[in-house]
Design a protein around this motif. Structure first.
Motif, mmCIF file in Angstrom:
data_model
loop_
_atom_site.group_PDB
_atom_site.id
_atom_site.type_symbol
_atom_site.label_atom_id
_atom_site.label_comp_id
_atom_site.label_asym_id
_atom_site.label_seq_id
_atom_site.Cartn_x
_atom_site.Cartn_y
_atom_site.Cartn_z
ATOM 1 N N ASP A 130 0.811 -1.212 0.000
ATOM 2 C CA ASP A 130 0.000 0.000 0.000
ATOM 3 C C ASP A 130 0.850 1.270 0.000
ATOM 4 N N SER A 131 2.100 1.155 -0.428
ATOM 5 C CA SER A 131 2.934 2.353 -0.509
ATOM 6 C C SER A 131 2.553 3.168 -1.737
ATOM 7 N N TYR A 132 2.914 4.429 -1.723
ATOM 8 C CA TYR A 132 2.643 5.260 -2.895
ATOM 9 C C TYR A 132 3.456 4.766 -4.084
ATOM 10 N N GLN A 133 4.644 4.232 -3.823
ATOM 11 C CA GLN A 133 5.471 3.687 -4.903
ATOM 12 C C GLN A 133 4.772 2.512 -5.583
ATOM 13 N N PHE A 134 4.112 1.668 -4.771
ATOM 14 C CA PHE A 134 3.362 0.539 -5.343
ATOM 15 C C PHE A 134 2.280 1.053 -6.289
ATOM 16 N N LEU A 135 1.567 2.099 -5.862
ATOM 17 C CA LEU A 135 0.492 2.647 -6.691
ATOM 18 C C LEU A 135 1.044 3.253 -7.973
ATOM 19 N N THR A 136 2.117 4.012 -7.878
ATOM 20 C CA THR A 136 2.663 4.643 -9.091
ATOM 21 C C THR A 136 3.262 3.606 -10.036
ATOM 22 N N ASP A 137 3.832 2.552 -9.479
ATOM 23 C CA ASP A 137 4.343 1.478 -10.349
ATOM 24 C C ASP A 137 3.190 0.830 -11.115
ATOM 25 N N PHE A 138 2.063 0.611 -10.427
ATOM 26 C CA PHE A 138 0.903 0.005 -11.074
ATOM 27 C C PHE A 138 0.376 0.925 -12.183
ATOM 28 N N ILE A 139 0.157 2.190 -11.852
ATOM 29 C CA ILE A 139 -0.389 3.140 -12.828
ATOM 30 C C ILE A 139 0.576 3.310 -14.006
#
Length: 329
Positions: A130-139
């Motif tokens: 749930d890190s912001y890095q995880f989200l940006t990697d997904f997007i």
């Protein structure tokens, strides 16, 4: 919105708003390709309408995308946000956030065979990812497949231990994370979802992102949809009244009954129409107690309206007496 935003609800929503983009319930690729029913049916009046798909096989998704375009849908949306166990067992929904390359492959497979937009609805994270890095990697990974519109539910999903209902309420909302996503990906269209219940909130979000998706509130308080065009799209024409909405639904209901349908198939979506209004409880009670009965017809709606109006009149009398004690008998 399984079992909620079916074609009957969407017909009512479109009667109230010309501009709102409507989404179907999530429909799995298996249901479309192998099911016995017509899972792509919708009313022509619903446009613009998006088909929300559930699946993880690029080939099957591409086949469904072609069928959806042939049927006239305006957009195809892949659900990567639903956290239910049943969805996870089918390897689709929120668990796919852990496989961004697979999601990218799915989106490319659909985009390669249709001309209408293909979009994604996701969470901000899953479980401990749930890190912001995880989200940006997904997007970032998915957008490289050509996707430029994402709707992000501003909660992470717990895939184990929480029910779908709890996943809509317990994980905390993190709107700033979605705002940051828009700042970091200015070229993408980012819409926000989760916990939005009124137009002041929607307008506040629109200062940071491109769009707002409303789910539960638009269902439980459907009259909200009647105000969207004026509040968010600048329409000058007055909103329909709640009674106008009921009137607009009567011919549609009559056709449904004539084709062998049951009254409660439609009225279950209308129960919240008078939410928060004097007499609203009488409206809800009469529909709930009578619309499911065999042979129930338009008279049930007329009776519910009459009881609602009687309840409203009684409430007005009570209020008047409270304001003017001398008027009490």
């Amino acid at each position: 919105m399984l079992d909620w935003t079916d074609r009957h609800y969407r017909y009512m929503a479109r009667a109230m708003s010309k501009h709102t983009l409507l989404y179907t319930e999530m429909v799995t690729t298996g249901a479309i390709l192998f099911g016995k029913g017509d899972y792509l049916g919708f009313n022509e009046e619903e446009h613009p309408v998006a088909l929300q798909l559930g699946g993880s096989d690029p080939k099957a998704l591409a086949e469904c995308a072609v069928l959806a375009q042939q049927r006239g849908y305006d957009e195809i949306n892949l659900n990567v946000g639903c956290p239910s166990d049943r969805v996870q067992n089918g390897r689709f929904g929120a668990c796919l956030m852990g496989e961004p390359q697979l999601v990218a492959d799915c989106m490319k497979a659909m985009a390669d065979v249709v001309d209408i937009p293909v979009t994604v609805k996701s969470r901000i994270g899953i479980d401990d990812q749930d890190s912001y890095q995880f989200l940006t990697d997904f997007i970032g990974t998915v957008s490289e497949a050509g996707v430029n519109l994402f709707t992000v539910h501003a909660r992470k999903a717990w895939l184990q231990g929480l029910s779908p209902k709890e996943n809509r309420e317990i994980p905390p909302l993190d709107y700033p994370r979605v705002y940051q996503l828009k700042r970091d990906f200015p070229e993408l269209t980012i819409s926000i979802n989760g916990g939005i219940t009124d137009f002041e909130q929607a307008k506040a979000h629109l200062a940071h992102v491109d769009g707002v998706m409303v789910g539960r509130e638009a269902y439980q308080n459907p009259y909200m949809v009647a105000q969207v065009d004026q509040e968010l799209f600048g329409e000058q024409q007055a909103s329909m009244s709640r009674e106008d909405v009921v009137e607009a639904m009567l011919p549609y209901i009559e056709r449904h009954l004539a084709n062998g349908g049951r009254l409660n198939h439609i009225t279950r979506h209308m129960i919240g129409l008078f939410q928060g209004q004097a007499g609203g409880r009488a409206w809800r009670r009469h529909l709930s107690e009578n619309a499911h009965k065999p042979g129930a017809g338009l008279e049930v709606i007329e009776q519910a309206l009459a009881q609602m109006q009687q309840g409203a009149a009684h409430a007005a009398q009570v209020q008047a007496k409270r304001k003017n004690p001398e008027a009490r008998s």
